[in-house]
Enzyme design. Structure first.
Site, PDB file in Angstrom:
ATOM      1  N   GLY A 175       0.827  -1.205   0.000  1.00 46.80           N
ATOM      2  CA  GLY A 175       0.000   0.000   0.000  1.00 46.80           C
ATOM      3  C   GLY A 175       0.860   1.252   0.000  1.00 46.80           C
ATOM      4  CD  GLN A 184      -3.849  10.267   4.985  1.00 45.48           C
ATOM      5  OE1 GLN A 184      -4.686   9.409   5.287  1.00 45.48           O
ATOM      6  NE2 GLN A 184      -3.839  11.464   5.530  1.00 45.48           N
ATOM      7  CG  ASP A 205      -0.312   0.732  -3.837  1.00 44.62           C
ATOM      8  OD1 ASP A 205      -0.263   1.542  -2.894  1.00 44.62           O
ATOM      9  OD2 ASP A 205      -1.372   0.215  -4.244  1.00 44.62           O
ATOM     10  CE1 TYR A 254     -10.505   2.390   9.522  1.00 49.30           C
ATOM     11  CE2 TYR A 254      -9.551   1.152   7.722  1.00 49.30           C
ATOM     12  CZ  TYR A 254      -9.423   2.076   8.741  1.00 49.30           C
ATOM     13  OH  TYR A 254      -8.200   2.655   8.983  1.00 49.30           O
ATOM     14  CE  LYS A 305      -7.369  -0.935   9.533  1.00 52.11           C
ATOM     15  NZ  LYS A 305      -6.001  -1.259   9.070  1.00 52.11           N
ATOM     16  CB  ILE A 354      -2.997  10.358   9.479  1.00 51.51           C
ATOM     17  CG1 ILE A 354      -2.834   9.252  10.540  1.00 51.51           C
ATOM     18  CG2 ILE A 354      -1.629  10.896   9.058  1.00 51.51           C
ATOM     19  CD1 ILE A 354      -2.046   8.044  10.055  1.00 51.51           C
TER      20      ILE A 354
HETATM   21  C1  VAH Z   1     -10.344   6.794   8.105  1.00 45.32           C
HETATM   22  N1  VAH Z   1      -8.189   7.971   8.092  1.00 45.32           N
HETATM   23  O1  VAH Z   1     -10.855   7.882   8.175  1.00 45.32           O
HETATM   24  C2  VAH Z   1      -8.838   6.697   8.414  1.00 45.32           C
HETATM   25  C3  VAH Z   1      -8.623   6.386   9.863  1.00 45.32           C
HETATM   26  C4  VAH Z   1      -9.244   7.007  12.190  1.00 45.32           C
HETATM   27  C5  VAH Z   1      -9.487   7.268  10.763  1.00 45.32           C
HETATM   28  O2  VAH Z   1      -8.820   5.048  10.147  1.00 45.32           O
HETATM   29  O3  VAH Z   1     -10.951   5.804   7.813  1.00 45.32           O
END
Ligand code: VAH
Length: 312
Positions: A6, A10, A32, A136, A140, A166
């Site tokens: 990846g 970002q 990538d 997501y 995680k 970030i």
């Molecule tokens: C998102 N930038 O927005 C990522 C991150 C905590 C946010 O996991 O999905």
């Protein structure tokens, strides 16, 4: 020797140059799905869900550590949950299976998205309830557990941090915190920005140089000190869109901010904590953020003005 998956994303866009600076360009293979625009050093096309391809790149490059960044982020993951599962969890499983044989260390980023509405929101503990409500977030939490398992069961040196939003001058990748990146580019280029998160939405945030340093420092930490491994809470500041707007106005007094909440990304943000407790990272590997809101705003506006100025 280092391999990054990846690498065009970002975080990867900032981490790869930092790794090459630290370890030497030839030591760091960026991978990538698609080649980068400019030739920026050793690169290979790699689909992380293709186990044979991952094993082949590992056999060729012989990494001692892999920074595994390939993933779909929260908002894009809610639009394509099956793909998010396949890439985020399938890709991680594939990599860990290769690591079980090839014995390289693995860095995997988790996220504040690994928490959900039932998690304590203020001073979110290192060890607490995790019932995320996005695909997501599911990938995680499961990824954190999978990495712990491969360490405990097979001795793979797996480590990771739970990143907040970030903020960077590298383009964001379809996340819920992307407003905090877009706002800076819009401030420089248009003098105004419409936030897709409503006023008062507080989230943990971090400037990219701190995020890159956190990844490198956790991998260089003395493993004898580590009580936790795969999901250290790390944070640097808590921001709302209006606090960011105020900081930008200290440089661009005419900057205008208004709000047009996007229901999907607002609901995701509302399920996440307000402020992480990152004391475990501070105690176990001396984590310390270096950029606060004003230091980040000053540095990031300067970088974007240079980049935009160069384009004009
Ligand atoms: C998102 N930038 O927005 C990522 C991150 C905590 C946010 O996991 O999905």
């Amino acid at each position: 020797r280092v391999l990054v998956t990846g690498a065009a994303g970002q975080i990867g866009s900032a981490l790869v140059p930092a790794l090459r600076e630290a370890y030497g360009e030839a030591e760091v293979l960026a991978t990538d799905l698609h080649p980068p625009a400019a030739d920026t050093g050793p690169f290979a096309v790699l689909d992380c869900t293709d186990g044979r391809a991952v094993a082949a790149q590992v056999a060729a490059h012989r990494p001692t550590v892999v920074f595994h960044l390939a993933a779909l982020l929260s908002a894009v993951g809610e639009r394509k949950p099956q793909t998010a599962f396949e890439v985020n969890l399938g890709g991680l499983f594939t990599l860990l299976e290769v690591a079980r044989e090839s014995r390289f260390a693995v860095f995997t980023p988790s996220s504040i998205a690994a928490f959900g509405p039932s998690t304590p929101r203020d001073g979110t503990p290192q060890d607490t309830l995790q019932r995320p409500t996005t695909m997501y977030g599911v990938t995680k939490v499961a990824g954190e557990l999978l990495c712990d398992y491969y360490h405990t069961r097979y001795g793979v040196d797996t480590r990771g941090v739970r990143y907040p939003g970030i903020i960077s001058d590298s383009p964001p990748g379809g996340g819920t915190t992307d407003y905090a990146v877009e706002i800076f580019f819009a401030a420089v280029e248009e003098g105004r920005y419409t936030s897709f998160l409503k006023r008062g939405t507080q989230l943990d945030m971090m400037y990219m140089p701190d995020a890159v340093r956190a990844a490198m420092e956790v991998m260089e930490a003395d493993s004898a000190r580590l009580v936790h491994r795969n999901a250290f809470n790390v944070t640097a500041m808590q921001l709302t869109p209006e606090r960011l707007g105020d900081a930008i106005r200290r440089h661009l007094p005419d900057f205008e901010l208004d709000f047009d909440p996007d229901p999907l990304r607002q609901s995701i943000a509302d399920s996440w904590p307000n402020r992480l407790d990152d004391s475990a990272a501070r105690e176990e590997w001396d984590w310390r953020p270096q950029f606060d809101l004003d230091a980040m705003t000053d540095d990031l506006l300067r970088r974007i003005r240079e980049r935009v100025g160069a384009r004009r």
